[in-house]
Every structure is written in structure tokens, then in C-alpha cells.
Motif scaffolding. Structure first.
Motif, PDB file in Angstrom:
ATOM      1  N   ARG A   1       0.824  -1.209   0.000  1.00 38.62           N
ATOM      2  CA  ARG A   1       0.000   0.000   0.000  1.00 38.62           C
ATOM      3  C   ARG A   1       0.859   1.259   0.000  1.00 38.62           C
ATOM      4  N   LEU A   2       1.929   1.252   0.778  1.00 40.23           N
ATOM      5  CA  LEU A   2       2.816   2.418   0.811  1.00 40.23           C
ATOM      6  C   LEU A   2       3.484   2.633  -0.541  1.00 40.23           C
ATOM      7  N   ARG A   3       3.879   1.541  -1.164  1.00 44.74           N
ATOM      8  CA  ARG A   3       4.527   1.651  -2.475  1.00 44.74           C
ATOM      9  C   ARG A   3       3.547   2.179  -3.515  1.00 44.74           C
ATOM     10  N   THR A   4       2.311   1.691  -3.479  1.00 42.05           N
ATOM     11  CA  THR A   4       1.294   2.165  -4.414  1.00 42.05           C
ATOM     12  C   THR A   4       1.029   3.651  -4.225  1.00 42.05           C
ATOM     13  N   ALA A   5       1.105   4.107  -2.964  1.00 44.42           N
ATOM     14  CA  ALA A   5       0.880   5.520  -2.666  1.00 44.42           C
ATOM     15  C   ALA A   5       2.099   6.382  -2.976  1.00 44.42           C
ATOM     16  N   GLY A   6       3.181   5.765  -3.440  1.00 47.91           N
ATOM     17  CA  GLY A   6       4.379   6.520  -3.779  1.00 47.91           C
ATOM     18  C   GLY A   6       5.276   6.833  -2.598  1.00 47.91           C
ATOM     19  N   LYS A   7       4.995   6.234  -1.433  1.00 45.66           N
ATOM     20  CA  LYS A   7       5.809   6.479  -0.237  1.00 45.66           C
ATOM     21  C   LYS A   7       6.908   5.422  -0.164  1.00 45.66           C
ATOM     22  N   LEU A   8       7.902   5.577  -1.033  1.00 45.62           N
ATOM     23  CA  LEU A   8       8.917   4.538  -1.184  1.00 45.62           C
ATOM     24  C   LEU A   8       9.808   4.369   0.044  1.00 45.62           C
ATOM     25  N   PRO A   9      10.286   5.443   0.691  1.00 43.65           N
ATOM     26  CA  PRO A   9      11.126   5.228   1.881  1.00 43.65           C
ATOM     27  C   PRO A   9      10.392   4.470   2.980  1.00 43.65           C
ATOM     28  N   GLU A  10       9.115   4.821   3.200  1.00 46.44           N
ATOM     29  CA  GLU A  10       8.339   4.124   4.228  1.00 46.44           C
ATOM     30  C   GLU A  10       8.101   2.668   3.832  1.00 46.44           C
ATOM     31  N   ALA A  11       7.806   2.444   2.543  1.00 51.08           N
ATOM     32  CA  ALA A  11       7.588   1.073   2.071  1.00 51.08           C
ATOM     33  C   ALA A  11       8.853   0.238   2.234  1.00 51.08           C
TER      34      ALA A  11
END
Length: 580
Positions: free
Chosen positions: A177-187
Motif C-alpha cells: 500500500r505504501l509503495r502504491t501511494a508513492g511512499k517509497l522510503p516508508e515502504a
């Protein structure tokens, strides 16, 4: 009338031929399902998941495919995905015992024995001959006995404990979900936590490879993909990840070799076909790119990524209207997609370019000023071909020449281009009466990390003057460093006239991108200049600046100082480029 009918017939034949491959390559739901079952039974779980998802894209309410998908995801130990598939199957067919068995297996693996036992017992009662269900019931009971009688008593007396979720599956879902949202560092942080719990989970390794690769940490991404392949040799997701990595690095030859290797074993893999088309786009092979995207659509008609790719092909071919139509169709499938909206927001290509420039030269020793002005107009016939014309007006020592030039530039591939020109000066006093020239450029290294691209170039020219002819050859090399912000070039200049006079020299130049819209250049030359048919040894220091006021307008200013045997020359220049 006959001609128009023939043209229409030819167009229909072309369309029919173009449509044939997609129809032949398309697979039915039953064919995909049968292939997936074979792949799952052979423990090729990644391949099975891919085939089943394609089948479900064609028929989302296929309960059999959902159950098989659940078991394939169980084989990959993705409990969250397996639970989702079995639950969807039961929503379509509430008495589907295989789906209930799958859920019982998930609860058992998750340690939720109290939830697993009634599910397994229900399947065993409904299917007395199901040895797998009977074995699962027995295993659950043994696990409960091993947990101890006190624990079982507490579970009866106390409120039923909430089933423990699978931590790895939960982390993977959170990372997705984080990756889909573009939050790569968190993912990335979440996936690394999951990898700590399951260091041999290839899905986590591939996901981390994609995340760090998209962050341009290419070596680290390759390490993750290689680890996944060491655990599961031939793993399709990891091989596809390496294709993406090669594309991100601009290594088109490696990307081509990798995608061809994948397609040799999985010719109908949608993701591989999509990447094949993208590599073909980089190779400027628009025919192959379009065909591969069409094959994707034949398998999955609602594949928005393939429609976007077709739009990119049309735009690369210069058909902006067709490109926008494809983008709009993709946006209808994925409303709100920022990637598609950005493509639609790109203004239509500007095919015309106007170049204006003027120079004033201040000469020493009391000599009168020189002036040199030009106006050029270029038109892009296609993404590969540009034609242009230029008029030059030069004044020296009270005499004025007007020169007219025509030129054609052709990009044969993204790496190789060439040009040819011809110029004439009616009633020439000091410029060449006529000139012909040609040149070429070959990119020998694509941009990669901090270095590149690197190109080898050559310019040649023949000038016919009133009293002599001069031939010049100038090979040069140009390279960029620091992500293209600093360009360095070195040119060798060789000139010879028809009476045997020869002269050689060189030109060194530096280009620096100071900011997004400001560029500086400077250099030094010790090379012959052709002046009124004479080879004059000249030393020059030069520099200048360009400012991109906006997308269609660029302003330029330059200054140079020449040292000649008989006088010095200071040159001041202004120019602009307008695109429309």
C-alpha cells in the motif's frame, strides 16, 4: 474513384493483417486455467499466479480460478493474498469445500487452531473421502494437544481469542500500500522488517529490488534480485525485475537480451510483453513496440498500461491526436491516474523552430567593424526527420554577401543521426560561392549514473571560392558527467585547399548547466579559419550564456576574442530560438 477504392481496400488489408497476431495469441479462460493448474502442480507458483490472474482478468467471477489462485498463493506463502482469493471464491460459491479447506490451512499456518479446526472438520464431514481434509484435522488436533490441556481449558472458559495475523503477510500488504501511494522510503522500511522475519521470501526480495531500483540505487537492487534468483532459480518476477533495472540504467542492449530470454520461456507473459514494447520504444522500433502492446491488449483488453504505451508509440511517431485518444481510453480505465493525466497535459509538439542571431566584430589596427547575421527556420517532418533553411548576411570591409543554405537532419536510431547541407552565395565577394557538407553522430555510451552519454561525431565540408577550393574535416568527441550537468568536448580541425596548403588545429569546449534554465559555455580554439578562401591561423577564447525564458523561447549571448597574424578581433553576439 478507382484509386480511392484501392486505397480503402489496402487500408482494410493492412488493418486485417495487423489485427491477426493478437487474435492468434489470445488464450481462453479455460486454456489459462489448465496451464495454471499444471504450473501449480509442478510447484511453479509464480507462473501459476500470473496465469490465474490473467484468467480472472477475463472472467472475474470464476470461482475455480479463485480457488486455484488461493492454493498458488499458499505455495508462495502469501497468506494474505491466499485468504483474499478463497474468501472471494466463497462469496461466489458459499459451499465450495476446497475454498473452505484453503481457509482452514491458512488458519492452521497462522497458529489460529481454534478457527482452523471447525473449518477443517466441516470439509471432512462434507467430503468423507477427502484424505487431505482428514489429515489436516488430525494435524490441528495434535497441535492443540501439544499446546497443553490448560491452554485448551482457558480457551473454552475465556472469550475466544482473536486470531493472530500472519506478521509477514501483514507487513507485505502494508508495504504494498505504501509503495502504491508513492511512499517509497516508508515502504522500504516495512519490507525490510518483513525480510528480517522471512529472509528467504522471494516476494519480499523482489519488492525491495523494485523499490531501491526506482530510487536509483541500482547495485543494491540487482543484489536483491540475485538473492531471489539464488533461492528460486528462474523466478519470473526477479527476471522481470532485472529487465526493469536495465531500463532504469539506460542499458538498452542488456534490457533487450533479458526480455528476449524471458519471452522465450514465457511468450504470453503480459508484464514481459509490456517491457518488450518499452525496450522497443527505446530502440525506436515503433513497429515492434506497437505489436507488443497490442498483444498485451489481446490478452487483457483493459490493460491501461498497454494503452498508455500505445499512446507513447503514437506520440513518438508524431501522431499526437492518436496518442491522446489512447491516453483518454487508459484514463477511462484508471480514473485519476496522475501518470496518464501528465501525458495528456503535455502540449502538442512544436514542429517549427526559428533561429535568429547577429554578431558584431571589433577589429584592431583601425579596421572597420564586421557584421554577421542569420535567420533560420526548421520544420520537423517526423520525429526522425527535420528540414531547415538559413539565410546569412555578412559584411566585411564594406562588402556584403548573402548566403542561402538548406539542410536535412535524420535520426536513424536513438544512437545514430546524420545530416547533409548545401549552401550558395550569389555574386560572392568573400564567402564561398557554394558549399556542401555532411556529418554524423554516434552515441557510444548511454547516460548511466553520473557519467554519460558519450558520442563520437564528425563534420565535413567542401567550400568553393572564387580563386580556390577548401576541404575541411572535423572529428570530435563529446561527453557528459554529473548527471548531464557538465559537458566536455574536444574537436580536431583539418583543412586543406586545392594548391596543397594544409592546416590543423583543435577546439576545446565546456558546457555547464548552472540551473534548470541557465547554461554557460566556454572554450579555447587554436585552429585555422577560412577567410576569403585563405586558411588563417587563429587563436580564440570564447564564452556565452543561454537562458530558457520558457519552453518555446531561448535567449543567447556570447563573446569571443581572436588573435590573427594581422589583427585581433573581438566578437559580440546575441541570438534567440523560438519554437512553435
Amino acid at each position: 474513384m478507382r484509386r480511392s477504392r484501392r486505397a480503402a481496400l489496402a487500408a482494410c488489408l493492412i488493418l486485417a493483417i495487423a489485427a491477426t497476431p493478437g487474435a492468434v495469441l489470445a488464450q481462453t479462460v479455460d486454456e489459462l486455467y489448465a496451464s495454471a493448474v499444471k504450473a501449480r502442480q509442478a510447484r511453479h507458483f509464480d507462473e501459476a499466479v500470473n496465469l490465474l490472474r490473467r484468467a480472472l482478468a477475463l472472467k472475474p467471477d470464476n470461482a475455480d480460478a479463485l480457488v486455484q489462485l488461493g492454493f498458488a498463493e499458499l505455495g508462495r506463502n502469501d497468506l494474505a493474498a491466499a485468504r483474499d482469493a478463497f474468501s472471494k471464491a466463497l462469496s461466489l460459491a458459499p459451499t465450495y469445500q476446497d475454498a473452505s479447506f484453503g481457509l482452514a490451512e491458512i488458519e492452521f499456518r497462522s497458529g489460529n487452531l481454534d478457527a482452523a479446526l471447525p473449518l477443517a472438520e466441516s470439509v471432512a464431514r462434507a467430503q468423507p473421502g477427502n484424505t487431505d481434509a482428514a489429515a489436516l484435522v488430525e494435524n490441528i488436533r495434535k497441535a492443540m494437544q501439544a499446546a497443553g490441556g490448560e491452554a485448551r481449558k482457558a480457551s473454552v472458559a475465556a472469550p475466544r481469542a482473536k486470531p493472530r495475523p500472519d506478521p509477514v503477510a501483514g507487513l507485505m500488504e502494508q508495504g504494498r500500500r505504501l509503495r502504491t501511494a508513492g511512499k517509497l522510503p516508508e515502504a522500504e522500511k516495512v519490507y525490510r522488517r518483513a525480510l528480517g522475519l522471512a529472509p528467504k521470501n522471494t516476494d519480499i526480495l523482489v519488492a525491495l529490488g523494485l523499490i531501491v531500483g526506482s530510487s536509483q540505487r541500482f547495485d543494491e537492487a540487482g543484489h536483491f534480485f540475485d538473492r531471489a534468483l539464488a533461492i528460486k532459480p528462474g523466478l519470473l518476477d526477479a527476471r522481470i525485475g532485472k529487465i526493469r533495472l536495465a531500463i532504469w540504467q539506460g542499458d538498452v542492449p542488456s534490457a533487450r537480451a533479458l526480455v528476449d530470454d524471458v519471452l522465450a520461456s514465457s511468450p504470453d507473459n503480459v508484464e514481459a510483453l509490456d517491457l518488450d514494447a518499452k525496450v522497443a520504444l527505446l530502440e525506436a522500433d515503433y513497429t515492434r513496440a506497437g505489436q507488443s502492446f497490442q498483444r498485451v491488449l489481446a490478452i487483457d483488453p483493459r490493460n491501461a498500461e498497454a494503452l498508455v504505451g500505445i499512446g507513447d508509440v503514437r506520440r513518438a511517431q508524431g501522431d499526437d491526436d492518436a496518442a491522446r485518444q489512447a491516453y483518454r481510453e487508459a484514463l477511462a480505465i484508471e480514473p485519476g491516474s496522475s501518470d496518464i493525466e501528465q501525458r495528456l497535459a503535455v502540449p502538442p509538439p512544436r514542429k517549427w523552430r526559428l533561429d535568429l542571431g547577429t554578431e558584431v566584430s571589433d577589429l584592431t589596427n583601425g579596421l572597420s567593424d564586421w557584421t554577421d547575421s542569420s535567420a533560420g527556420l526548421a520544420y520537423r517532418l517526423s520525429p526522425r526527420t527535420t528540414i531547415s533553411g538559413r539565410t546569412r548576411v555578412a559584411t566585411r570591409f564594406g562588402r556584403t554577401d548573402v548566403q542561402i543554405e538548406g539542410r536535412i537532419d535524420e535520426a536513424f536510431s536513438p544512437a545514430f543521426s546524420a545530416y547533409a547541407l548545401a549552401a550558395a552565395t550569389p555574386d560572392a565577394d568573400f564567402l564561398a560561392r557554394y558549399s556542401i557538407g555532411a556529418g554524423a553522430s554516434l552515441q557510444v555510451m548511454a547516460a548511466a549514473k553520473a557519467f554519460g552519454p558519450l558520442s563520437l561525431n564528425i563534420d565535413t565540408r567542401y567550400d568553393n571560392f572564387t580563386n580556390t577550393n577548401v576541404t575541411s574535416v572535423s572529428p570530435w568527441v563529446q561527453g557528459y558527467i554529473f548527471d548531464g550537468r557538465l559537458g566536455l568536448s574536444a574537436r580536431w580541425v583539418h583543412a586543406a585547399d586545392d594548391i596543397g596548403t594544409r592546416a590543423d588545429g583543435y577546439v576545446l569546449r565546456v558546457d555547464l548547466a548552472m540551473a534548470q534554465r541557465f547554461n554557460l559555455f566556454g572554450g579555447y580554439a587554436d585552429a585555422p579559419e577560412i577567410s576569403d578562401g585563405t586558411l588563417v591561423p587563429t587563436r580564440t577564447v570564447f564564452g556565452g550564456i543561454s537562458w530558457d525564458v520558457n519552453d518555446p523561447l531561448t535567449l543567447r549571448a556570447s563573446i569571443a576574442h581572436e588573435q590573427r597574424p594581422t589583427f585581433d578581433r573581438s566578437i559580440f553576439g546575441l541570438g534567440l530560438t523560438a519554437r512553435f
